[in-house]
Design a protein around this motif. Structure first.
Motif, mmCIF file in Angstrom:
data_model
loop_
_atom_site.group_PDB
_atom_site.id
_atom_site.type_symbol
_atom_site.label_atom_id
_atom_site.label_comp_id
_atom_site.label_asym_id
_atom_site.label_seq_id
_atom_site.Cartn_x
_atom_site.Cartn_y
_atom_site.Cartn_z
ATOM 1 N N LEU A 1 -4.676 6.118 -7.845
ATOM 2 C CA LEU A 1 -5.143 6.179 -9.267
ATOM 3 C C LEU A 1 -6.117 7.689 -9.147
ATOM 4 O O LEU A 1 -5.588 8.665 -9.952
ATOM 5 N N GLY A 2 -6.506 8.011 -8.016
ATOM 6 C CA GLY A 2 -6.973 9.358 -7.810
ATOM 7 C C GLY A 2 -6.177 10.543 -7.806
ATOM 8 O O GLY A 2 -6.349 11.624 -8.719
ATOM 9 N N VAL A 3 -4.979 10.336 -7.404
ATOM 10 C CA VAL A 3 -3.672 11.283 -7.160
ATOM 11 C C VAL A 3 -3.316 11.575 -8.734
ATOM 12 O O VAL A 3 -3.400 12.684 -9.003
ATOM 13 N N VAL A 4 -3.324 10.667 -9.394
ATOM 14 C CA VAL A 4 -2.977 10.528 -10.850
ATOM 15 C C VAL A 4 -3.570 11.407 -11.628
ATOM 16 O O VAL A 4 -3.366 12.045 -12.436
ATOM 17 N N THR B 1 7.947 16.113 1.298
ATOM 18 C CA THR B 1 6.926 17.348 0.904
ATOM 19 C C THR B 1 5.778 17.123 1.840
ATOM 20 O O THR B 1 5.513 16.137 2.396
ATOM 21 N N ARG B 2 5.121 18.282 2.148
ATOM 22 C CA ARG B 2 3.651 18.115 2.795
ATOM 23 C C ARG B 2 2.778 17.231 2.404
ATOM 24 O O ARG B 2 2.002 16.380 2.979
ATOM 25 N N GLU B 3 2.538 17.152 0.913
ATOM 26 C CA GLU B 3 1.564 16.338 0.305
ATOM 27 C C GLU B 3 2.095 14.502 0.451
ATOM 28 O O GLU B 3 0.937 14.061 0.638
ATOM 29 N N TYR C 1 10.531 9.588 -1.633
ATOM 30 C CA TYR C 1 11.672 10.036 -1.334
ATOM 31 C C TYR C 1 12.555 9.633 -2.293
ATOM 32 O O TYR C 1 13.443 10.533 -3.050
ATOM 33 N N VAL C 2 12.667 8.331 -2.342
ATOM 34 C CA VAL C 2 13.869 7.708 -3.221
ATOM 35 C C VAL C 2 13.359 7.710 -4.507
ATOM 36 O O VAL C 2 14.352 7.852 -5.451
ATOM 37 N N GLN C 3 12.317 7.971 -4.855
ATOM 38 C CA GLN C 3 11.854 8.238 -6.316
ATOM 39 C C GLN C 3 12.037 9.720 -6.864
ATOM 40 O O GLN C 3 12.642 10.051 -7.886
ATOM 41 N N ALA C 4 11.782 10.785 -5.783
ATOM 42 C CA ALA C 4 12.105 12.221 -6.028
ATOM 43 C C ALA C 4 13.713 12.271 -6.108
ATOM 44 O O ALA C 4 14.199 13.083 -6.994
ATOM 45 N N ALA C 5 14.304 11.718 -5.392
ATOM 46 C CA ALA C 5 15.846 11.808 -4.872
ATOM 47 C C ALA C 5 16.497 11.227 -6.352
ATOM 48 O O ALA C 5 17.601 11.907 -6.884
ATOM 49 N N ALA C 6 16.041 10.194 -6.715
ATOM 50 C CA ALA C 6 16.816 9.628 -7.949
ATOM 51 C C ALA C 6 16.395 10.681 -9.153
ATOM 52 O O ALA C 6 17.077 10.669 -10.165
ATOM 53 N N THR C 7 15.197 11.193 -9.270
ATOM 54 C CA THR C 7 15.048 12.382 -10.327
ATOM 55 C C THR C 7 15.546 13.713 -10.111
ATOM 56 O O THR C 7 16.214 14.262 -11.154
ATOM 57 N N LEU C 8 15.778 14.291 -8.814
ATOM 58 C CA LEU C 8 15.957 15.690 -8.546
ATOM 59 C C LEU C 8 17.591 15.644 -7.918
ATOM 60 O O LEU C 8 17.925 16.727 -8.085
ATOM 61 N N ALA D 1 0.900 -1.306 0.034
ATOM 62 C CA ALA D 1 -0.187 -0.109 -0.126
ATOM 63 C C ALA D 1 0.917 1.116 -0.113
ATOM 64 O O ALA D 1 0.573 2.308 -0.860
ATOM 65 N N PRO D 2 1.961 1.458 0.791
ATOM 66 C CA PRO D 2 2.789 2.737 0.898
ATOM 67 C C PRO D 2 3.248 3.004 -0.680
ATOM 68 O O PRO D 2 3.303 4.015 -1.024
ATOM 69 N N ILE D 3 3.987 2.041 -1.279
ATOM 70 C CA ILE D 3 4.235 2.066 -2.353
ATOM 71 C C ILE D 3 3.574 2.580 -3.685
ATOM 72 O O ILE D 3 3.782 3.154 -4.388
ATOM 73 N N LEU D 4 2.063 1.962 -3.330
ATOM 74 C CA LEU D 4 1.114 2.431 -4.328
ATOM 75 C C LEU D 4 0.806 3.698 -4.521
ATOM 76 O O LEU D 4 0.932 4.617 -5.442
ATOM 77 N N VAL D 5 0.575 4.370 -2.979
ATOM 78 C CA VAL D 5 0.360 5.702 -2.820
ATOM 79 C C VAL D 5 1.299 6.713 -3.068
ATOM 80 O O VAL D 5 1.423 7.481 -3.770
ATOM 81 N N ALA D 6 2.790 6.360 -2.743
ATOM 82 C CA ALA D 6 3.811 6.908 -2.856
ATOM 83 C C ALA D 6 4.073 7.109 -4.408
ATOM 84 O O ALA D 6 4.677 8.281 -4.976
ATOM 85 N N THR D 7 3.720 6.158 -5.153
ATOM 86 C CA THR D 7 4.146 6.352 -6.434
ATOM 87 C C THR D 7 2.851 6.954 -7.236
ATOM 88 O O THR D 7 3.456 7.799 -8.415
ATOM 89 N N GLY D 8 1.876 6.988 -6.838
ATOM 90 C CA GLY D 8 0.672 7.729 -7.521
ATOM 91 C C GLY D 8 0.981 9.323 -7.482
ATOM 92 O O GLY D 8 1.221 10.196 -8.264
ATOM 93 N N LEU D 9 1.629 9.478 -6.047
ATOM 94 C CA LEU D 9 1.870 11.047 -5.797
ATOM 95 C C LEU D 9 3.160 11.350 -6.707
ATOM 96 O O LEU D 9 3.327 12.571 -7.075
ATOM 97 N N ALA D 10 4.021 10.474 -6.781
ATOM 98 C CA ALA D 10 5.373 10.657 -7.615
ATOM 99 C C ALA D 10 5.004 11.025 -8.769
ATOM 100 O O ALA D 10 5.700 11.997 -9.757
ATOM 101 N N ILE D 11 3.886 10.208 -9.538
ATOM 102 C CA ILE D 11 3.568 10.472 -10.906
ATOM 103 C C ILE D 11 2.992 11.806 -10.973
ATOM 104 O O ILE D 11 3.201 12.652 -11.916
ATOM 105 N N HIS D 12 2.216 12.367 -9.925
ATOM 106 C CA HIS D 12 1.740 13.407 -10.042
ATOM 107 C C HIS D 12 2.639 14.526 -10.117
ATOM 108 O O HIS D 12 2.358 15.546 -10.656
ATOM 109 N N GLU D 13 3.616 14.325 -9.095
ATOM 110 C CA GLU D 13 4.650 15.479 -9.056
ATOM 111 C C GLU D 13 5.579 15.503 -10.088
ATOM 112 O O GLU D 13 6.537 16.236 -10.101
#
Length: 313
Positions: free
Chosen positions: A309-312, A189-191, A168-175, A28-40
């Motif tokens: 899915l909703g976040v994306v 992030t707050r989100e 964090y690890v997805q954002a760090a890999a990108t940024l 579950a945490p990976i699903l939610v974090a990945t949805g937010l990462a796609i959105h961001e």
């Protein structure tokens, strides 16, 4: 008994020890974090996959440790109505379960080396603390689960830390550059914190069901879980509060964070949550609460998928 039958029996025994009904708490945490990462715009497949592998290994290692230490401390008895514990039942020897615990946590640490390369020192610290607390949940001189701290442990590490760490690890890999020694800008992030709250709440709700079911036997064996300390009524209220937190979060994302109405998709699971809550409020036996525990795990998985899915969208 044939060798094949022995092998099948042994495989089933280890599956029982893994407790697959608890694994939605790792996914579950990976699903939610990945949805937010796609959105961001910071989605990174490799870190997302490895974050899931690490989270699953920590979950399984914690389950093994729980199985072993509860048996050694006498907390698991024949009167317990929960799922079969392989150590207490004599299906797998204590030495083998203890070794499996050590090896699983070692694999989690090994998996984390890639995430440390991506996320740097912050991920190293988070990973080591997570593994330590997974062991300390039922092991060590002050087991968290025996002193009413299990719910807090699950809320923090299988909710807040898991979601924010996976983002964090997805954002760090990108940024950011590899092997960072500080927290790169835009990675915490707050989100991400807000998105972690439903996962934290529903993961904790799984534990609440488990502890309500075992309340009387835990009290008899001296295992002072939060449910033992609070009693049935307040523990049921805790379950409702964790669900309320989960369902309030998408509404906040919609009204307070400016996300589209699709972020309300998790509300589709409310009828299922209501059915589970009715069971929690009317039953204390394993016959009803074992399915309710599995049901809460399924609720967590479905909610997280819809939220991501909703976040994306």
């Amino acid at each position: 008994m044939s060798t094949a039958e022995v092998d099948i029996s042994r495989t089933k025994a280890w599956v029982m020890a893994v407790r697959p009904q608890t694994l939605p708490a790792a996914a579950a945490p990976i699903l939610v974090a990945t949805g937010l990462a796609i959105h961001e715009g910071v989605f990174a497949l490799g870190p997302a996959v490895m974050a899931f592998v690490g989270a699953a290994l920590i979950q399984i290692g914690t389950n093994f440790a729980n199985d072993y230490y509860d048996a050694m401390k006498g907390a698991d008895t024949d009167d317990r109505e929960g799922f079969t514990r392989v150590t207490q039942a004599g299906i797998i020897s204590p030495e083998q379960v203890k070794l499996a615990t050590i090896l699983t946590f070692a694999l989690a640490i090994a998996t984390g080396t890639y995430l440390v390369y991506v996320g740097g020192v912050p991920i190293l610290l988070i990973g080591l603390v997570s593994v330590f607390c997974g062991w300390a949940y039922t092991g060590g001189p002050y087991p968290l689960g025996y002193h009413g701290l299990g719910d807090l442990f699950v809320f923090v590490f299988f909710g807040v830390v898991a979601v924010m760490g996976a983002f964090y690890v997805q954002a760090a890999a990108t940024l950011a550059d590899p092997l960072a020694t500080t927290i790169p800008e835009g990675t915490l992030t707050r989100e991400a914190f807000l998105a972690s709250l439903p996962v934290a709440g529903l993961s904790t709700a799984i534990l609440v069901v488990n502890n309500i079911r075992d309340l009387e036997t835990d009290a008899e064996t001296g295992k002072r879980t939060l449910a033992v300390r609070l009693g049935y009524q307040w523990s049921r209220l805790e379950y409702v509060a964790m669900l309320a937190l989960a369902y309030a979060t998408p509404v906040w994302f919609w009204l307070g964070e400016g996300y589209g109405i699709a972020v309300l998709l998790p509300l589709l699971t409310l009828p299922y949550a209501a059915v589970l809550t009715r069971t929690i409020y009317t039953r204390t036996d394993g016959e009803a609460l074992n399915p309710a525990l599995e049901g809460t795990g399924k609720l967590l998985a479905l909610y997280s998928l819809l939220f991501a899915l909703g976040v994306v969208l």
